[in-house]
Scaffold this motif. Structure first.
Motif, mmCIF file in Angstrom:
data_model
loop_
_atom_site.group_PDB
_atom_site.id
_atom_site.type_symbol
_atom_site.label_atom_id
_atom_site.label_comp_id
_atom_site.label_asym_id
_atom_site.label_seq_id
_atom_site.Cartn_x
_atom_site.Cartn_y
_atom_site.Cartn_z
ATOM 1 N N TYR A 104 38.760 32.915 27.644
ATOM 2 C CA TYR A 104 38.504 31.476 27.659
ATOM 3 C C TYR A 104 37.135 31.169 28.257
ATOM 4 O O TYR A 104 36.987 30.350 29.146
ATOM 5 N N ASP A 105 36.133 31.905 27.744
ATOM 6 C CA ASP A 105 34.745 31.679 28.140
ATOM 7 C C ASP A 105 34.507 31.890 29.637
ATOM 8 O O ASP A 105 33.667 31.243 30.244
ATOM 9 N N GLY A 106 35.279 32.825 30.226
ATOM 10 C CA GLY A 106 35.054 33.184 31.618
ATOM 11 C C GLY A 106 35.903 32.442 32.620
ATOM 12 O O GLY A 106 35.673 32.560 33.828
ATOM 13 N N LEU A 107 36.912 31.691 32.168
ATOM 14 C CA LEU A 107 37.773 30.970 33.106
ATOM 15 C C LEU A 107 38.689 31.905 33.894
ATOM 16 O O LEU A 107 39.246 31.508 34.916
ATOM 17 N N ASP A 108 38.870 33.144 33.415
ATOM 18 C CA ASP A 108 39.681 34.114 34.164
ATOM 19 C C ASP A 108 38.827 34.697 35.281
ATOM 20 O O ASP A 108 38.146 35.697 35.128
ATOM 21 N N ALA A 109 38.885 34.039 36.421
ATOM 22 C CA ALA A 109 37.982 34.363 37.524
ATOM 23 C C ALA A 109 38.270 35.737 38.114
ATOM 24 O O ALA A 109 39.420 36.168 38.224
ATOM 25 N N LYS A 110 37.180 36.398 38.498
ATOM 26 C CA LYS A 110 37.273 37.640 39.270
ATOM 27 C C LYS A 110 36.950 37.349 40.730
ATOM 28 O O LYS A 110 37.774 37.550 41.606
ATOM 29 N N ASN A 111 35.751 36.866 40.987
ATOM 30 C CA ASN A 111 35.346 36.487 42.336
ATOM 31 C C ASN A 111 34.987 35.016 42.318
ATOM 32 O O ASN A 111 33.990 34.617 41.708
ATOM 33 N N ARG A 112 35.798 34.209 42.964
ATOM 34 C CA ARG A 112 35.607 32.762 42.924
ATOM 35 C C ARG A 112 34.504 32.274 43.864
ATOM 36 O O ARG A 112 34.219 31.086 43.907
ATOM 37 N N TYR A 113 33.894 33.186 44.571
ATOM 38 C CA TYR A 113 32.876 32.795 45.539
ATOM 39 C C TYR A 113 31.501 33.375 45.214
ATOM 40 O O TYR A 113 30.639 33.464 46.079
ATOM 41 N N LEU A 150 42.688 40.171 35.135
ATOM 42 C CA LEU A 150 43.484 41.336 35.525
ATOM 43 C C LEU A 150 42.742 42.241 36.496
ATOM 44 O O LEU A 150 43.363 42.899 37.333
ATOM 45 N N ASP A 151 41.418 42.284 36.390
ATOM 46 C CA ASP A 151 40.642 43.139 37.289
ATOM 47 C C ASP A 151 40.024 42.353 38.440
ATOM 48 O O ASP A 151 39.087 42.821 39.088
ATOM 49 N N PHE A 155 43.857 40.225 42.643
ATOM 50 C CA PHE A 155 45.056 40.668 41.928
ATOM 51 C C PHE A 155 45.259 42.166 42.102
ATOM 52 O O PHE A 155 46.397 42.633 42.280
ATOM 53 N N LYS A 156 44.186 42.933 42.072
ATOM 54 C CA LYS A 156 44.300 44.381 42.279
ATOM 55 C C LYS A 156 44.849 44.690 43.667
ATOM 56 O O LYS A 156 45.674 45.586 43.837
ATOM 57 N N GLN A 157 44.386 43.933 44.666
ATOM 58 C CA GLN A 157 44.918 44.108 46.020
ATOM 59 C C GLN A 157 46.398 43.744 46.063
ATOM 60 O O GLN A 157 47.206 44.422 46.706
ATOM 61 N N ALA A 158 46.748 42.650 45.366
ATOM 62 C CA ALA A 158 48.141 42.221 45.329
ATOM 63 C C ALA A 158 49.017 43.295 44.695
ATOM 64 O O ALA A 158 50.131 43.568 45.169
ATOM 65 N N LEU A 235 47.234 37.356 31.408
ATOM 66 C CA LEU A 235 46.634 36.965 32.676
ATOM 67 C C LEU A 235 47.701 36.595 33.711
ATOM 68 O O LEU A 235 48.657 35.886 33.391
ATOM 69 N N PRO A 236 47.545 37.042 34.943
ATOM 70 C CA PRO A 236 48.515 36.711 35.992
ATOM 71 C C PRO A 236 48.374 35.277 36.469
ATOM 72 O O PRO A 236 47.279 34.832 36.816
#
Length: 512
Positions: A104-113, A150-151, A155-158, A235-236
């Motif tokens: 979705y054009d990058g809406l699946d966030a990896k690092n929100r900061y 997913l990466d 989420f990986k820590q979870a 996506l989680p």
């Protein structure tokens, strides 16, 4: 993904009610400030007066991005912003600014900061916001707080924590189950539509427990995504039922608002499991605690079958909605703007405004409408002209369903819109009779501050028309054409003039 499902709402004739303006006044930086001198007249929020907003992305162009790229280089950004300003654009929407994946054009966030690697720093983004403000351009973002990549490190820590049997902050960001047939974590069929009970939607096919090898548990998913190779992923979903994720979401909002943003579009709020009005109030308060008027829009809000849009304004305290009354591109039966223009029938457009737009404005909200692509230059100008004079903020959103730049001649109209209170988003209107109501569309527009009235007339036909407008229904003496600077001649309570195919005229109504 960016707009959700809605059936045509039952038409209601609503007498235009003006939106009460708040105290803040636009500053030169694009924010707003409050005058302590009571003799000063309060100006409307920027999102009431802005003519058009343009969606952009900071991310590099790949097969996964389809929005126009905005550079973080100061010189290049200055050139882009100037060009958009010349087009009549006075706000930009930065889509998915945080580091994200390919969904979705990058809406699946990896690092929100942080921004995507190689783009620059948050300080660069803050400078960009200041640069836009110096040119009187507001800046908002479009972000999703419902799922992660997913990466994503969180989420990986979870997954690691769940596998080890640890209950941690990260593990509580998501929903987990030991069984694939466990009940859904949240259900409902109202404003927050988790597994909605509506025709044509089968929640079992899109919302389910997905197995995680790393966690050795199932996680709850709703949206299909894409990995680095373009393969389908699931996506989680974040857990809004836990206290941990809402706290983190508020931290995310706080982080981005500190860059100087003028607001946020928050994606797919309807689909956040565990979200409710109380969490909604806390989230919006985290936006509003910053100075200035903030545009806050729930993407999908007001777009569902059981969803009265005014609830998002009155109960939810959001400031804006997309104008789903004019178009829901994924529903063939819910595209009134296309239908109206292609059928050359203004009654369809008028009905759509009465059913949705007028009700939202009466509730105190404003509307934003993506500019549809009509694939025909004349119809395109008609569509954009109608939006520019309807009280909607135009969104030049994206190149698949919408368009990204105004049609020829429209920039001047957008600049006119931003200068006339009767065309602001909080203005009211009523239809005026003509000699050919099947093709002619005349409306009298009222500024919320009562400073002016404008008579706007459109020809929905491809053929020229000898227009006659019944000004006996209007308390006015003179009609001054804003675009030609001529004063029209009135005879026998009729305003008569020639109108080209798909043409329009805008008159300022004056009294002697």
């Amino acid at each position: 993904m960016y707009f959700r499902s809605l059936s045509r709402l039952t038409a209601l004739l609503v007498v235009g009610v003006v939106l009460t303006c708040s105290e803040p006044v636009l500053s030169q930086a694009g924010h707003s400030e409050t005058h302590s001198n009571p003799s000063h007249k309060a100006a409307p929020p920027w999102y009431v007066t802005a003519a058009a907003i343009h969606r952009v992305t900071l991310k590099p162009t790949t097969q996964f991005w389809k929005f126009e790229h905005l550079s973080l280089d100061a010189a290049q950004a200055s050139s882009q912003l100037r060009a958009w300003k010349e087009e009549g654009i006075d706000a930009i929407e930065v889509f998915a600014p945080e580091e994200g994946g390919n969904s979705y054009d990058g809406l699946d966030a990896k690092n929100r900061y942080s921004l995507d690697p190689g783009l620059g720093s948050i300080d660069d983004f803050r400078r960009l916001v200041q640069q836009a403000h110096s040119m009187h351009i507001a800046v908002v973002t479009f972000q999703n707080l419902g799922y992660a990549a997913l990466d994503a490190p969180q989420f990986k820590q979870a997954e690691e924590d769940v596998h080890a049997g640890r209950t941690t902050r990260e593990s509580q960001f998501f929903y987990w189950s030991e069984r694939a047939d466990a009940p859904a974590p949240a259900t409902g069929s109202s404003y927050f539509l988790i597994r909605p009970k509506i025709a044509g939607y089968d929640g079992e096919k899109t919302e389910f427990w997905q197995w995680s090898d790393k966690a050795q548990h199932y996680y709850w998913t709703r949206w299909r995504g894409k990995d680095a190779n373009g393969e389908t992923t699931h996506l989680p979903q974040y857990s809004w039922s836990s206290p941990e994720w809402p706290r983190e979401a508020n931290r995310v909002v706080d982080f981005w608002m500190k860059t100087g943003l003028d607001g946020m579009v928050i994606d797919a709020v309807n689909w956040y499991p565990g979200y409710d009005w109380k969490k909604n109030a806390v989230l919006l308060a985290s936006v509003r605690r910053f100075p200035g008027d903030k545009l806050i829009l729930p993407e999908g809000g007001g777009a569902f079958h059981t969803d009265d849009p005014t609830g998002w304004i009155r109960d939810g305290a959001w400031t804006a909605l997309y104008d789903y009354g004019l178009d829901i591109w994924w529903e063939k039966q819910s595209r009134p703007m296309f239908e109206s223009i292609n059928a050359e029938d203004p009654a369809i457009f008028e009905q759509a405004l009465q059913s949705y737009h007028d009700r939202v404005v009466a509730a105190g909200g404003i509307l934003i409408q993506p500019v549809l692509d009509f694939k025909d230059q004349d119809k395109q100008r008609l569509a954009e002209g109608l939006l520019a004079t309807s009280g909607d903020m135009l969104c030049y959103c994206e190149p698949s369903q919408s368009i990204v730049h105004p049609a020829p001649g429209i920039p001047d109209l957008l600049k006119l819109k931003s200068q006339h209170p009767a065309l602001y988003q909080n203005s009211a209107r009523r239809r005026i009779a003509t000699n050919h109501d099947k093709s002619l569309y005349a409306t009298l527009r009222y500024a919320a501050d009562k400073s002016e009235r404008l008579l706007v007339v459109f020809n929905f036909s491809s053929q020229p028309i000898k227009a006659e407008v019944d000004i006996g229904a209007i308390n006015g003496d003179q009609y001054h054409d804003l675009e030609s600077d001529n004063t029209a001649v009135v005879e026998d309570k009729m305003l008569t003039f020639d109108l080209a195919g798909y043409g329009h005229r805008i008159f300022r109504v004056e009294q002697k």
